[in-house]
Scaffold this motif. Structure first.
Motif, mmCIF file in Angstrom:
data_model
loop_
_atom_site.group_PDB
_atom_site.id
_atom_site.type_symbol
_atom_site.label_atom_id
_atom_site.label_comp_id
_atom_site.label_asym_id
_atom_site.label_seq_id
_atom_site.Cartn_x
_atom_site.Cartn_y
_atom_site.Cartn_z
ATOM 1 N N PRO A 10 -24.577 -19.547 3.041
ATOM 2 C CA PRO A 10 -23.491 -19.421 3.684
ATOM 3 C C PRO A 10 -22.760 -20.301 4.937
ATOM 4 O O PRO A 10 -23.793 -20.687 5.807
ATOM 5 C CB PRO A 10 -23.222 -17.800 3.947
ATOM 6 N N LYS A 44 -15.779 -15.215 5.154
ATOM 7 C CA LYS A 44 -16.730 -13.794 5.597
ATOM 8 C C LYS A 44 -17.428 -12.685 5.471
ATOM 9 O O LYS A 44 -19.127 -12.350 4.208
ATOM 10 C CB LYS A 44 -16.595 -13.618 6.845
ATOM 11 N N HIS A 48 -18.308 -14.375 1.575
ATOM 12 C CA HIS A 48 -20.269 -14.538 1.415
ATOM 13 C C HIS A 48 -21.613 -14.019 1.786
ATOM 14 O O HIS A 48 -22.939 -12.991 1.180
ATOM 15 C CB HIS A 48 -21.200 -15.373 3.166
ATOM 16 N N GLN A 49 -20.754 -11.804 2.719
ATOM 17 C CA GLN A 49 -21.241 -10.660 2.432
ATOM 18 C C GLN A 49 -21.800 -9.823 0.654
ATOM 19 O O GLN A 49 -22.497 -9.630 0.463
ATOM 20 C CB GLN A 49 -20.559 -9.786 3.153
ATOM 21 N N ALA A 79 -24.416 -12.163 0.086
ATOM 22 C CA ALA A 79 -25.389 -12.451 -0.113
ATOM 23 C C ALA A 79 -26.365 -10.922 -0.847
ATOM 24 O O ALA A 79 -27.413 -10.799 -1.155
ATOM 25 C CB ALA A 79 -25.631 -11.451 1.286
ATOM 26 N N THR A 100 -26.059 -6.048 6.562
ATOM 27 C CA THR A 100 -25.436 -7.718 5.611
ATOM 28 C C THR A 100 -25.165 -8.934 6.522
ATOM 29 O O THR A 100 -24.899 -9.804 6.332
ATOM 30 C CB THR A 100 -24.968 -7.454 4.422
ATOM 31 N N VAL A 134 -25.662 -12.392 7.049
ATOM 32 C CA VAL A 134 -24.995 -13.279 6.946
ATOM 33 C C VAL A 134 -24.391 -14.522 8.182
ATOM 34 O O VAL A 134 -24.520 -15.981 8.194
ATOM 35 C CB VAL A 134 -23.499 -12.639 6.246
#
Length: 215
Positions: A43, A101, A104-105, A108, A162, A166
């Motif tokens: 990320p 954000k 990106h989680q 992940a 998580t 990140v």
């Protein structure tokens, strides 16, 4: 046979990251079957100052580019490059720049079930081609389900562990001089910046693979 681990450092609202992957994939396809490729998405936030709800694209990026005219010129140039690489960039005056954000989680979480590449590509397409706001939970969940993520995988994206993971990765990458994306780290040793042409990617990857075999 050579192993190539490629960490793709990107932001899901970055058009050059989408383009960079397209060109990287063309290079990987030319490498053949003598290479074991391990892609991992990392990320990065191009716009860490954005509120959770994002911002109006024309207003926000127009200010960053210095004027609406410059933004329009950059947009048209990007669309042309996209078409040359099989990517359709669609933009309208209703578009928003998302806070990525949570996206990106989701990536992940997807990595835990080996779906991070399909999800990243689906999110790029959702945002740049379909004009969806990938900062919204319902959009993220719909896209995640469309590439095969289950409810338990989606729930993992919302978990505190998580979010912390990140945040930690973003912080670590900024501390090792990653200041722009896309950036590629190959075999934890070689760093490459930018959306290079496929032939450039191919040469770099081939050279690294040969070094790996020799060592």
């Amino acid at each position: 046979m050579a192993d190539l681990r490629i960490d793709i450092i990107s932001d899901l609202s970055c058009p050059w990251c989408y383009l960079g992957y397209s060109r990287l994939k063309q290079a990987l396809d030319q490498l053949g079957d003598n290479y074991l490729i391990d892609l991992r998405w990392q990320p990065f936030e191009l716009h860490p100052d954005l509120p959770i709800t994002g911002a109006d694209r024309e207003t926000y990026l127009g200010a960053k580019f210095g004027s609406q005219e410059r933004l329009n010129e950059a947009t048209h140039a990007l669309q042309q490059v996209g078409l040359e690489n099989g990517i359709t960039y669609n933009f309208s005056d209703k578009d928003r720049v998302p806070n990525t954000k949570l996206a990106h989680q989701f990536v992940a979480a997807a990595s835990q079930v080996k779906l991070d590449t399909p999800l990243s590509l689906a999110l790029f397409d959702a945002y740049f081609t379909q004009g969806k706001d990938i900062g919204q939970k319902n959009v993220l969940e719909d896209v995640a389900r469309s590439i095969g993520m289950k409810d338990k995988d989606i729930q993992l994206a919302y978990e505190e562990k998580t979010r912390k993971l990140v945040d930690k990765k973003i912080k670590q990458l900024t501390q090792v001089d990653v200041t722009s994306v896309p950036t590629y780290v190959i075999n934890d040793k070689y760093m490459l910046h930018g959306a290079h042409q496929p032939e450039s990617f191919l040469k770099v990857l081939s050279d690294i693979a040969e070094d790996t075999v020799r060592s």
